[in-house]
Scaffold this active site. Structure first.
Site, mmCIF file in Angstrom:
data_model
loop_
_atom_site.group_PDB
_atom_site.id
_atom_site.type_symbol
_atom_site.label_atom_id
_atom_site.label_comp_id
_atom_site.label_asym_id
_atom_site.label_seq_id
_atom_site.Cartn_x
_atom_site.Cartn_y
_atom_site.Cartn_z
ATOM 1 N N SER A 37 0.921 -1.088 -0.175
ATOM 2 C CA SER A 37 -0.095 -0.099 -0.065
ATOM 3 C C SER A 37 0.788 1.324 -0.178
ATOM 4 O O SER A 37 2.057 1.199 0.354
ATOM 5 C CB SER A 37 -0.958 -0.013 1.268
ATOM 6 O OG SER A 37 -1.541 1.244 1.414
ATOM 7 N N ARG A 38 0.198 2.375 -0.467
ATOM 8 C CA ARG A 38 0.915 3.674 -0.338
ATOM 9 C C ARG A 38 1.457 3.813 1.136
ATOM 10 O O ARG A 38 2.289 4.824 1.467
ATOM 11 C CB ARG A 38 0.296 4.705 -1.012
ATOM 12 C CG ARG A 38 -0.079 4.623 -2.267
ATOM 13 C CD ARG A 38 -0.948 5.962 -2.815
ATOM 14 N NE ARG A 38 -2.272 5.512 -2.236
ATOM 15 C CZ ARG A 38 -3.202 6.444 -2.228
ATOM 16 N NH1 ARG A 38 -3.251 7.303 -3.077
ATOM 17 N NH2 ARG A 38 -4.611 5.905 -1.754
ATOM 18 N N LEU A 75 -5.231 -1.010 -9.347
ATOM 19 C CA LEU A 75 -5.065 0.359 -8.884
ATOM 20 C C LEU A 75 -6.153 1.175 -9.762
ATOM 21 O O LEU A 75 -6.859 0.591 -10.770
ATOM 22 C CB LEU A 75 -3.786 1.005 -9.443
ATOM 23 C CG LEU A 75 -2.621 0.495 -8.569
ATOM 24 C CD1 LEU A 75 -1.253 0.694 -9.159
ATOM 25 C CD2 LEU A 75 -2.720 0.891 -7.177
ATOM 26 N N HIS A 80 -2.952 2.082 -14.192
ATOM 27 C CA HIS A 80 -2.601 0.623 -14.717
ATOM 28 C C HIS A 80 -1.266 0.514 -15.405
ATOM 29 O O HIS A 80 -0.716 -0.211 -15.459
ATOM 30 C CB HIS A 80 -3.889 0.095 -15.464
ATOM 31 C CG HIS A 80 -5.047 0.041 -14.548
ATOM 32 N ND1 HIS A 80 -6.032 -0.304 -15.301
ATOM 33 C CD2 HIS A 80 -5.158 0.035 -13.404
ATOM 34 C CE1 HIS A 80 -7.087 -0.605 -14.147
ATOM 35 N NE2 HIS A 80 -6.547 -0.318 -13.109
ATOM 36 N N LYS A 98 -9.679 -4.456 -15.059
ATOM 37 C CA LYS A 98 -10.261 -3.700 -16.261
ATOM 38 C C LYS A 98 -10.344 -2.256 -15.822
ATOM 39 O O LYS A 98 -10.914 -1.918 -14.995
ATOM 40 C CB LYS A 98 -11.363 -4.428 -16.757
ATOM 41 C CG LYS A 98 -12.514 -4.844 -15.565
ATOM 42 C CD LYS A 98 -12.851 -3.978 -14.767
ATOM 43 C CE LYS A 98 -13.863 -2.723 -14.900
ATOM 44 N NZ LYS A 98 -14.428 -1.985 -13.951
ATOM 45 N N ARG A 166 -14.122 6.362 -9.468
ATOM 46 C CA ARG A 166 -15.155 6.451 -10.640
ATOM 47 C C ARG A 166 -15.402 7.997 -11.135
ATOM 48 O O ARG A 166 -16.046 8.066 -12.080
ATOM 49 C CB ARG A 166 -16.129 5.554 -10.597
ATOM 50 C CG ARG A 166 -15.639 4.060 -10.399
ATOM 51 C CD ARG A 166 -16.982 3.022 -9.735
ATOM 52 N NE ARG A 166 -16.402 1.823 -9.586
ATOM 53 C CZ ARG A 166 -15.459 1.147 -8.700
ATOM 54 N NH1 ARG A 166 -14.945 2.106 -7.886
ATOM 55 N NH2 ARG A 166 -14.939 0.231 -8.751
ATOM 56 N N ASP A 178 -15.812 2.247 -16.140
ATOM 57 C CA ASP A 178 -15.861 1.693 -15.139
ATOM 58 C C ASP A 178 -16.997 0.260 -15.460
ATOM 59 O O ASP A 178 -16.662 -0.878 -15.071
ATOM 60 C CB ASP A 178 -16.557 2.264 -14.106
ATOM 61 C CG ASP A 178 -16.683 1.460 -12.730
ATOM 62 O OD1 ASP A 178 -15.538 0.984 -12.209
ATOM 63 O OD2 ASP A 178 -17.588 1.260 -11.937
HETATM 64 N N1 NAP Z 1 -13.258 -7.008 -11.885
HETATM 65 C C1 NAP Z 1 -14.215 -6.653 -11.121
HETATM 66 O O1 NAP Z 1 -15.083 -7.071 -10.641
HETATM 67 C C2 NAP Z 1 -14.038 -5.124 -10.522
HETATM 68 C C3 NAP Z 1 -14.665 -4.457 -9.691
HETATM 69 C C4 NAP Z 1 -14.464 -3.352 -9.060
HETATM 70 C C5 NAP Z 1 -13.256 -2.455 -9.649
HETATM 71 N N2 NAP Z 1 -12.613 -2.967 -10.490
HETATM 72 C C6 NAP Z 1 -11.459 -2.386 -11.001
HETATM 73 O O2 NAP Z 1 -10.445 -2.330 -10.081
HETATM 74 C C7 NAP Z 1 -9.741 -1.289 -9.855
HETATM 75 C C8 NAP Z 1 -9.680 -0.712 -8.434
HETATM 76 O O3 NAP Z 1 -11.093 -0.366 -8.167
HETATM 77 P P1 NAP Z 1 -11.667 -0.464 -6.578
HETATM 78 O O4 NAP Z 1 -13.133 -0.022 -6.756
HETATM 79 O O5 NAP Z 1 -11.282 -1.562 -5.904
HETATM 80 O O6 NAP Z 1 -10.850 0.837 -6.217
HETATM 81 P P2 NAP Z 1 -10.488 1.562 -4.520
HETATM 82 O O7 NAP Z 1 -11.215 0.616 -3.614
HETATM 83 O O8 NAP Z 1 -10.596 2.734 -4.819
HETATM 84 O O9 NAP Z 1 -9.120 1.180 -4.557
HETATM 85 C C9 NAP Z 1 -7.913 1.472 -5.396
HETATM 86 C C10 NAP Z 1 -6.653 1.556 -4.616
HETATM 87 O O10 NAP Z 1 -5.721 2.169 -5.384
HETATM 88 C C11 NAP Z 1 -4.718 2.644 -4.473
HETATM 89 N N3 NAP Z 1 -4.448 4.035 -5.124
HETATM 90 C C12 NAP Z 1 -3.034 4.474 -5.371
HETATM 91 N N4 NAP Z 1 -3.269 5.795 -5.612
HETATM 92 C C13 NAP Z 1 -4.696 6.197 -5.443
HETATM 93 C C14 NAP Z 1 -5.270 7.544 -5.605
HETATM 94 N N5 NAP Z 1 -4.775 8.789 -6.076
HETATM 95 N N6 NAP Z 1 -6.507 7.568 -5.351
HETATM 96 C C15 NAP Z 1 -7.132 6.271 -4.809
HETATM 97 N N7 NAP Z 1 -6.614 5.270 -4.822
HETATM 98 C C16 NAP Z 1 -5.260 5.052 -5.020
HETATM 99 C C17 NAP Z 1 -5.172 2.855 -3.093
HETATM 100 O O11 NAP Z 1 -4.583 1.698 -2.447
HETATM 101 P P3 NAP Z 1 -3.654 1.958 -1.229
HETATM 102 O O12 NAP Z 1 -3.830 3.297 -0.497
HETATM 103 O O13 NAP Z 1 -3.525 0.664 -0.317
HETATM 104 O O14 NAP Z 1 -2.116 2.016 -1.909
HETATM 105 C C18 NAP Z 1 -6.716 2.112 -3.118
HETATM 106 O O15 NAP Z 1 -7.180 1.468 -2.265
HETATM 107 C C19 NAP Z 1 -10.265 -0.218 -10.900
HETATM 108 O O16 NAP Z 1 -9.536 -0.455 -12.079
HETATM 109 C C20 NAP Z 1 -11.599 -1.000 -11.167
HETATM 110 O O17 NAP Z 1 -12.203 -0.750 -12.510
HETATM 111 C C21 NAP Z 1 -12.566 -4.430 -10.982
#
Ligand code: NAP
Length: 332
Positions: A37-38, A75, A80, A98, A166, A178
Protein backbone atom coordinates in the site's frame (compact mmCIF):
# COMPACT_ATOMS: atom_id res chain seq x y z
CA UNK A 1 2.28 -31.23 -7.51
CA UNK A 2 4.10 -28.28 -9.09
CA UNK A 3 4.92 -25.16 -7.08
CA UNK A 4 2.06 -22.66 -6.68
CA UNK A 5 2.26 -19.23 -8.32
CA UNK A 6 3.29 -16.71 -5.65
CA UNK A 7 1.09 -13.60 -5.93
CA UNK A 8 1.41 -10.08 -4.60
CA UNK A 9 -1.40 -7.53 -4.65
CA UNK A 10 -0.57 -3.93 -5.41
CA UNK A 11 -2.83 -1.81 -3.14
CA UNK A 12 -5.55 -2.43 -0.61
CA UNK A 13 -8.32 -1.88 -3.19
CA UNK A 14 -11.88 -2.94 -2.45
CA UNK A 15 -12.09 -5.33 -5.40
CA UNK A 16 -9.02 -7.13 -4.12
CA UNK A 17 -10.46 -7.22 -0.61
CA UNK A 18 -13.82 -8.75 -1.48
CA UNK A 19 -13.23 -10.74 -4.64
CA UNK A 20 -9.83 -11.31 -6.19
CA UNK A 21 -7.58 -11.75 -3.13
CA UNK A 22 -9.91 -14.41 -1.62
CA UNK A 23 -10.05 -16.07 -5.05
CA UNK A 24 -6.24 -16.28 -5.17
CA UNK A 25 -6.23 -17.63 -1.63
CA UNK A 26 -8.81 -20.28 -2.59
CA UNK A 27 -7.13 -21.15 -5.89
CA UNK A 28 -5.65 -24.59 -6.50
CA UNK A 29 -2.43 -23.28 -8.02
CA UNK A 30 -1.63 -19.96 -6.33
CA UNK A 31 -0.79 -18.35 -3.00
CA UNK A 32 -1.21 -14.72 -1.99
CA UNK A 33 2.06 -13.95 -0.22
CA UNK A 34 2.34 -10.14 -0.11
CA UNK A 35 0.39 -6.89 -0.22
CA UNK A 36 1.61 -3.32 -0.75
CA UNK A 37 0.00 0.00 0.00
CA UNK A 38 1.07 3.64 -0.31
CA UNK A 39 0.62 3.62 3.45
CA UNK A 40 2.69 1.11 5.43
CA UNK A 41 0.25 0.93 8.34
CA UNK A 42 -2.63 0.24 5.97
CA UNK A 43 -0.62 -2.54 4.30
CA UNK A 44 0.21 -4.08 7.68
CA UNK A 45 -3.39 -3.98 8.92
CA UNK A 46 -4.66 -5.38 5.60
CA UNK A 47 -2.13 -8.23 5.75
CA UNK A 48 -3.22 -9.18 9.27
CA UNK A 49 -6.93 -8.90 8.49
CA UNK A 50 -6.66 -11.08 5.38
CA UNK A 51 -4.00 -13.56 6.40
CA UNK A 52 -1.37 -12.34 3.92
CA UNK A 53 2.16 -13.26 5.13
CA UNK A 54 4.12 -10.17 4.02
CA UNK A 55 3.38 -6.48 3.53
CA UNK A 56 5.24 -3.60 1.92
CA UNK A 57 4.92 0.12 2.49
CA UNK A 58 5.42 1.05 -1.16
CA UNK A 59 4.48 -0.37 -4.53
CA UNK A 60 8.17 -0.29 -5.51
CA UNK A 61 9.05 -2.59 -2.61
CA UNK A 62 6.50 -5.19 -3.67
CA UNK A 63 7.68 -5.06 -7.26
CA UNK A 64 11.24 -5.67 -6.02
CA UNK A 65 10.18 -8.59 -3.78
CA UNK A 66 12.12 -11.58 -5.18
CA UNK A 67 9.70 -14.08 -3.68
CA UNK A 68 6.74 -12.86 -5.73
CA UNK A 69 6.09 -14.31 -9.22
CA UNK A 70 2.98 -12.39 -10.26
CA UNK A 71 1.22 -9.18 -9.36
CA UNK A 72 -2.48 -8.50 -9.27
CA UNK A 73 -2.93 -4.76 -9.95
CA UNK A 74 -6.25 -3.21 -8.86
CA UNK A 75 -5.17 0.45 -8.99
CA UNK A 76 -7.25 3.33 -10.39
CA UNK A 77 -7.44 3.05 -14.18
CA UNK A 78 -5.03 5.90 -14.93
CA UNK A 79 -2.30 4.08 -12.96
CA UNK A 80 -2.58 0.68 -14.71
CA UNK A 81 -0.10 1.45 -17.48
CA UNK A 82 2.74 2.73 -15.33
CA UNK A 83 2.63 0.06 -12.64
CA UNK A 84 2.04 -2.81 -15.04
CA UNK A 85 5.07 -1.86 -17.11
CA UNK A 86 7.21 -1.38 -13.99
CA UNK A 87 6.15 -4.81 -12.72
CA UNK A 88 6.79 -6.50 -16.08
CA UNK A 89 10.22 -4.90 -16.34
CA UNK A 90 11.00 -6.27 -12.88
CA UNK A 91 10.18 -9.75 -14.20
CA UNK A 92 6.70 -10.18 -12.71
CA UNK A 93 3.69 -11.60 -14.53
CA UNK A 94 0.71 -9.20 -14.28
CA UNK A 95 -3.02 -9.61 -13.93
CA UNK A 96 -4.29 -6.03 -14.19
CA UNK A 97 -7.81 -4.80 -13.53
CA UNK A 98 -10.19 -3.71 -16.26
CA UNK A 99 -10.09 -1.54 -18.25
CA UNK A 100 -6.47 -2.50 -18.90
CA UNK A 101 -5.47 1.11 -19.62
CA UNK A 102 -6.73 4.52 -20.67
CA UNK A 103 -6.60 3.81 -24.41
CA UNK A 104 -5.43 1.30 -27.02
CA UNK A 105 -1.99 2.87 -27.36
CA UNK A 106 -1.31 2.30 -23.66
CA UNK A 107 -2.52 -1.31 -23.98
CA UNK A 108 -0.18 -1.90 -26.92
CA UNK A 109 2.71 -0.40 -24.96
CA UNK A 110 1.93 -2.74 -22.06
CA UNK A 111 1.67 -5.71 -24.45
CA UNK A 112 5.07 -4.79 -25.92
CA UNK A 113 6.52 -4.61 -22.39
CA UNK A 114 5.14 -8.10 -21.62
CA UNK A 115 6.60 -9.47 -24.85
CA UNK A 116 9.99 -7.86 -24.17
CA UNK A 117 10.06 -9.26 -20.63
CA UNK A 118 8.76 -12.67 -21.66
CA UNK A 119 6.04 -12.34 -19.03
CA UNK A 120 2.28 -12.84 -19.09
CA UNK A 121 -0.14 -9.91 -18.97
CA UNK A 122 -3.92 -10.26 -18.81
CA UNK A 123 -6.87 -7.93 -18.19
CA UNK A 124 -9.07 -9.07 -15.30
CA UNK A 125 -12.45 -9.33 -17.10
CA UNK A 126 -13.58 -12.15 -14.86
CA UNK A 127 -17.06 -12.72 -16.35
CA UNK A 128 -15.40 -14.36 -19.38
CA UNK A 129 -14.27 -17.24 -17.16
CA UNK A 130 -17.74 -18.10 -15.89
CA UNK A 131 -18.92 -21.33 -17.56
CA UNK A 132 -22.14 -19.54 -18.42
CA UNK A 133 -20.30 -17.15 -20.74
CA UNK A 134 -18.66 -20.08 -22.47
CA UNK A 135 -22.05 -21.84 -22.77
CA UNK A 136 -23.68 -18.73 -24.25
CA UNK A 137 -20.95 -18.53 -26.87
CA UNK A 138 -21.36 -22.24 -27.65
CA UNK A 139 -25.15 -21.85 -28.02
CA UNK A 140 -24.64 -18.97 -30.45
CA UNK A 141 -22.11 -21.01 -32.41
CA UNK A 142 -24.68 -23.84 -32.59
CA UNK A 143 -27.10 -21.35 -34.16
CA UNK A 144 -29.86 -21.49 -31.53
CA UNK A 145 -30.89 -17.88 -32.22
CA UNK A 146 -30.59 -18.26 -35.98
CA UNK A 147 -28.59 -15.47 -37.57
CA UNK A 148 -27.26 -13.13 -34.85
CA UNK A 149 -28.49 -9.57 -35.54
CA UNK A 150 -28.35 -7.59 -32.26
CA UNK A 151 -26.63 -7.68 -28.88
CA UNK A 152 -28.32 -5.64 -26.14
CA UNK A 153 -26.70 -5.07 -22.78
CA UNK A 154 -26.60 -2.85 -19.72
CA UNK A 155 -24.53 -2.37 -16.61
CA UNK A 156 -25.73 0.28 -14.18
CA UNK A 157 -25.43 0.90 -10.45
CA UNK A 158 -25.82 3.79 -8.03
CA UNK A 159 -22.57 5.28 -6.79
CA UNK A 160 -23.12 7.04 -3.48
CA UNK A 161 -19.65 8.27 -2.50
CA UNK A 162 -18.58 11.52 -4.18
CA UNK A 163 -14.89 10.83 -3.45
CA UNK A 164 -14.95 7.53 -5.37
CA UNK A 165 -12.21 6.98 -8.01
CA UNK A 166 -14.97 6.47 -10.62
CA UNK A 167 -15.91 10.16 -10.48
CA UNK A 168 -12.35 11.46 -10.84
CA UNK A 169 -11.33 12.29 -14.42
CA UNK A 170 -7.63 12.25 -13.46
CA UNK A 171 -7.94 8.64 -12.27
CA UNK A 172 -9.73 7.40 -15.41
CA UNK A 173 -13.27 7.59 -14.05
CA UNK A 174 -16.54 7.41 -15.94
CA UNK A 175 -19.45 5.03 -16.42
CA UNK A 176 -18.11 3.72 -19.73
CA UNK A 177 -14.63 3.12 -18.29
CA UNK A 178 -16.02 1.45 -15.18
CA UNK A 179 -19.02 -0.63 -16.26
CA UNK A 180 -19.75 0.15 -19.91
CA UNK A 181 -16.44 -1.55 -20.72
CA UNK A 182 -18.14 -4.86 -19.81
CA UNK A 183 -20.95 -4.18 -22.30
CA UNK A 184 -18.43 -3.32 -25.02
CA UNK A 185 -16.41 -6.43 -24.20
CA UNK A 186 -19.48 -8.70 -24.15
CA UNK A 187 -20.80 -7.20 -27.41
CA UNK A 188 -17.51 -7.77 -29.23
CA UNK A 189 -17.16 -11.25 -27.77
CA UNK A 190 -20.72 -12.34 -28.59
CA UNK A 191 -20.60 -10.92 -32.13
CA UNK A 192 -17.10 -12.36 -32.54
CA UNK A 193 -15.86 -9.31 -34.45
CA UNK A 194 -14.76 -5.70 -34.03
CA UNK A 195 -17.25 -2.88 -34.60
CA UNK A 196 -16.51 -0.59 -37.51
CA UNK A 197 -18.49 2.44 -36.36
CA UNK A 198 -20.02 3.62 -33.09
CA UNK A 199 -22.06 6.45 -31.67
CA UNK A 200 -22.87 7.45 -28.09
CA UNK A 201 -24.69 10.00 -25.96
CA UNK A 202 -23.53 10.79 -22.45
CA UNK A 203 -24.39 12.86 -19.42
CA UNK A 204 -21.34 14.59 -17.92
CA UNK A 205 -20.63 15.54 -14.32
CA UNK A 206 -19.30 19.06 -13.62
CA UNK A 207 -15.80 17.51 -13.46
CA UNK A 208 -16.23 16.09 -16.96
CA UNK A 209 -16.82 12.41 -16.20
CA UNK A 210 -19.65 10.52 -17.93
CA UNK A 211 -22.01 9.27 -15.24
CA UNK A 212 -24.48 7.93 -17.83
CA UNK A 213 -23.74 6.79 -21.37
CA UNK A 214 -25.66 4.93 -24.06
CA UNK A 215 -23.88 3.57 -27.10
CA UNK A 216 -24.43 1.85 -30.42
CA UNK A 217 -21.83 -0.37 -32.10
CA UNK A 218 -22.19 -1.23 -35.78
CA UNK A 219 -20.43 -4.32 -37.06
CA UNK A 220 -20.03 -5.54 -40.63
CA UNK A 221 -23.14 -7.18 -42.14
CA UNK A 222 -25.27 -4.63 -40.23
CA UNK A 223 -25.04 -6.53 -36.97
CA UNK A 224 -25.63 -4.01 -34.16
CA UNK A 225 -24.96 -3.87 -30.44
CA UNK A 226 -26.48 -1.29 -28.15
CA UNK A 227 -25.96 -0.76 -24.45
CA UNK A 228 -26.28 1.66 -21.59
CA UNK A 229 -24.17 2.13 -18.52
CA UNK A 230 -24.46 4.43 -15.52
CA UNK A 231 -23.11 5.29 -12.11
CA UNK A 232 -26.47 6.88 -11.19
CA UNK A 233 -29.11 4.20 -11.71
CA UNK A 234 -30.34 1.24 -9.68
CA UNK A 235 -28.38 -1.91 -10.37
CA UNK A 236 -28.98 -3.70 -13.66
CA UNK A 237 -26.66 -6.01 -15.56
CA UNK A 238 -27.66 -8.25 -18.44
CA UNK A 239 -26.97 -9.08 -22.04
CA UNK A 240 -29.16 -10.47 -24.78
CA UNK A 241 -28.02 -11.95 -28.07
CA UNK A 242 -30.91 -11.73 -30.53
CA UNK A 243 -31.18 -13.40 -33.88
CA UNK A 244 -33.65 -14.31 -36.57
CA UNK A 245 -35.04 -17.30 -34.58
CA UNK A 246 -35.00 -16.04 -30.98
CA UNK A 247 -32.73 -14.62 -28.33
CA UNK A 248 -30.58 -15.63 -25.40
CA UNK A 249 -30.94 -13.60 -22.22
CA UNK A 250 -28.36 -13.63 -19.43
CA UNK A 251 -29.23 -11.88 -16.15
CA UNK A 252 -26.59 -10.71 -13.64
CA UNK A 253 -24.34 -11.20 -16.60
CA UNK A 254 -21.12 -9.88 -15.13
CA UNK A 255 -21.43 -10.46 -11.38
CA UNK A 256 -23.53 -13.61 -10.99
CA UNK A 257 -22.10 -14.57 -7.59
CA UNK A 258 -21.48 -18.25 -7.01
CA UNK A 259 -25.06 -19.60 -7.09
CA UNK A 260 -26.37 -21.76 -9.92
CA UNK A 261 -27.47 -19.67 -12.90
CA UNK A 262 -29.37 -20.04 -16.17
CA UNK A 263 -29.33 -18.83 -19.74
CA UNK A 264 -32.84 -18.12 -20.98
CA UNK A 265 -33.52 -19.13 -24.55
CA UNK A 266 -36.52 -17.12 -25.82
CA UNK A 267 -38.21 -18.55 -28.88
CA UNK A 268 -41.12 -16.16 -29.48
CA UNK A 269 -44.50 -17.93 -29.28
CA UNK A 270 -42.71 -21.22 -28.54
CA UNK A 271 -41.85 -19.90 -25.09
CA UNK A 272 -38.69 -19.89 -23.04
CA UNK A 273 -36.25 -22.73 -22.41
CA UNK A 274 -33.71 -22.54 -19.60
CA UNK A 275 -30.15 -23.81 -19.80
CA UNK A 276 -28.97 -24.41 -16.22
CA UNK A 277 -25.33 -23.84 -15.32
CA UNK A 278 -23.75 -24.84 -12.02
CA UNK A 279 -22.52 -21.98 -9.84
CA UNK A 280 -18.84 -21.06 -10.04
CA UNK A 281 -16.44 -18.43 -8.71
CA UNK A 282 -15.47 -16.61 -11.90
CA UNK A 283 -12.67 -14.79 -10.06
CA UNK A 284 -11.12 -18.06 -8.94
CA UNK A 285 -11.42 -19.56 -12.45
CA UNK A 286 -9.70 -16.44 -13.83
CA UNK A 287 -6.73 -16.53 -11.44
CA UNK A 288 -6.37 -20.30 -11.86
CA UNK A 289 -6.26 -19.92 -15.64
CA UNK A 290 -3.70 -17.15 -15.28
CA UNK A 291 -1.46 -19.36 -13.11
CA UNK A 292 -1.81 -22.25 -15.56
CA UNK A 293 -0.81 -19.91 -18.39
CA UNK A 294 2.25 -18.78 -16.43
CA UNK A 295 3.19 -22.43 -15.89
CA UNK A 296 2.80 -23.07 -19.62
CA UNK A 297 0.04 -25.63 -19.09
CA UNK A 298 -2.67 -23.50 -20.73
CA UNK A 299 -2.56 -20.94 -23.54
CA UNK A 300 -3.43 -17.46 -22.33
CA UNK A 301 -7.02 -16.95 -23.44
CA UNK A 302 -7.13 -13.14 -23.52
CA UNK A 303 -4.09 -11.09 -24.46
CA UNK A 304 -3.32 -7.43 -23.88
CA UNK A 305 -3.74 -6.92 -27.65
CA UNK A 306 -7.36 -8.05 -27.24
CA UNK A 307 -7.72 -5.47 -24.47
CA UNK A 308 -6.41 -2.86 -26.90
CA UNK A 309 -9.27 -3.68 -29.26
CA UNK A 310 -11.77 -3.07 -26.46
CA UNK A 311 -10.16 0.29 -25.71
CA UNK A 312 -10.24 1.26 -29.39
CA UNK A 313 -14.03 0.93 -29.30
CA UNK A 314 -14.29 2.74 -25.95
CA UNK A 315 -12.23 5.67 -27.24
CA UNK A 316 -14.43 5.92 -30.35
CA UNK A 317 -17.53 5.92 -28.14
CA UNK A 318 -16.06 8.79 -26.09
CA UNK A 319 -15.19 10.75 -29.25
CA UNK A 320 -18.78 10.36 -30.39
CA UNK A 321 -20.27 11.26 -27.00
CA UNK A 322 -18.15 14.42 -26.88
CA UNK A 323 -19.44 15.32 -30.34
CA UNK A 324 -23.13 15.00 -29.52
CA UNK A 325 -23.49 11.44 -30.83
CA UNK A 326 -21.80 11.91 -34.21
CA UNK A 327 -20.91 8.50 -35.72
CA UNK A 328 -17.22 7.70 -35.29
CA UNK A 329 -15.15 5.07 -37.05
CA UNK A 330 -13.31 2.64 -34.77
CA UNK A 331 -9.73 3.36 -35.73
CA UNK A 332 -7.72 0.22 -36.48
N1 NAP B 1 -13.29 -6.97 -11.96
C1 NAP B 1 -14.14 -6.45 -11.09
O1 NAP B 1 -15.10 -7.10 -10.66
C2 NAP B 1 -13.90 -5.06 -10.59
C3 NAP B 1 -14.76 -4.53 -9.62
C4 NAP B 1 -14.45 -3.28 -9.09
C5 NAP B 1 -13.36 -2.57 -9.56
N2 NAP B 1 -12.57 -3.10 -10.54
C6 NAP B 1 -11.39 -2.36 -11.03
O2 NAP B 1 -10.41 -2.42 -10.01
C7 NAP B 1 -9.69 -1.19 -9.91
C8 NAP B 1 -9.82 -0.63 -8.50
O3 NAP B 1 -11.19 -0.42 -8.20
P1 NAP B 1 -11.70 -0.38 -6.65
O4 NAP B 1 -13.13 -0.04 -6.68
O5 NAP B 1 -11.30 -1.62 -5.95
O6 NAP B 1 -10.87 0.87 -6.16
P2 NAP B 1 -10.50 1.37 -4.68
O7 NAP B 1 -11.19 0.54 -3.66
O8 NAP B 1 -10.70 2.84 -4.68
O9 NAP B 1 -8.96 1.02 -4.59
C9 NAP B 1 -7.97 1.61 -5.37
C10 NAP B 1 -6.67 1.48 -4.60
O10 NAP B 1 -5.65 2.12 -5.34
C11 NAP B 1 -4.72 2.70 -4.47
N3 NAP B 1 -4.46 4.07 -4.94
C12 NAP B 1 -3.28 4.53 -5.38
N4 NAP B 1 -3.37 5.80 -5.75
C13 NAP B 1 -4.64 6.19 -5.52
C14 NAP B 1 -5.33 7.42 -5.68
N5 NAP B 1 -4.73 8.53 -6.16
N6 NAP B 1 -6.63 7.46 -5.32
C15 NAP B 1 -7.25 6.37 -4.86
N7 NAP B 1 -6.64 5.17 -4.68
C16 NAP B 1 -5.34 5.08 -5.01
C17 NAP B 1 -5.29 2.67 -3.06
O11 NAP B 1 -4.58 1.67 -2.33
P3 NAP B 1 -3.46 1.99 -1.22
O12 NAP B 1 -3.87 3.25 -0.55
O13 NAP B 1 -3.50 0.79 -0.39
O14 NAP B 1 -2.16 2.13 -1.95
C18 NAP B 1 -6.72 2.19 -3.25
O15 NAP B 1 -7.13 1.31 -2.24
C19 NAP B 1 -10.26 -0.32 -11.03
O16 NAP B 1 -9.44 -0.46 -12.16
C20 NAP B 1 -11.62 -0.90 -11.29
O17 NAP B 1 -12.05 -0.69 -12.63
C21 NAP B 1 -12.83 -4.34 -11.05
Amino acid sequence: MSAPLLWGVLSTANIGRWAVNPAIQASKNGELVAVASRDGERAAAFAVEHGIPRHHSSYEALIADPDVDALYIPLPNSMHREWTIRALEAGKHVLCEKPLAMDAAECEEMADAADAAGRILMEAFMYRFHPRTERALALLAEGVVGELRVVRSAFTFKLTRPDNIRLDPDLGGGALMDVGCYCVNASRTLVGAEPVEVSARARWTPRGVDDELAGILTFDDDVTAHFDCALTMERAEFYEAAGTDGHLRVESAFLPGTDDVVIEEHRGRDGVAEHPIAGADEYRLMVEHFAEAVAGRETLRYTAREAAANMRTISALYRSARNGGRPEKVRP
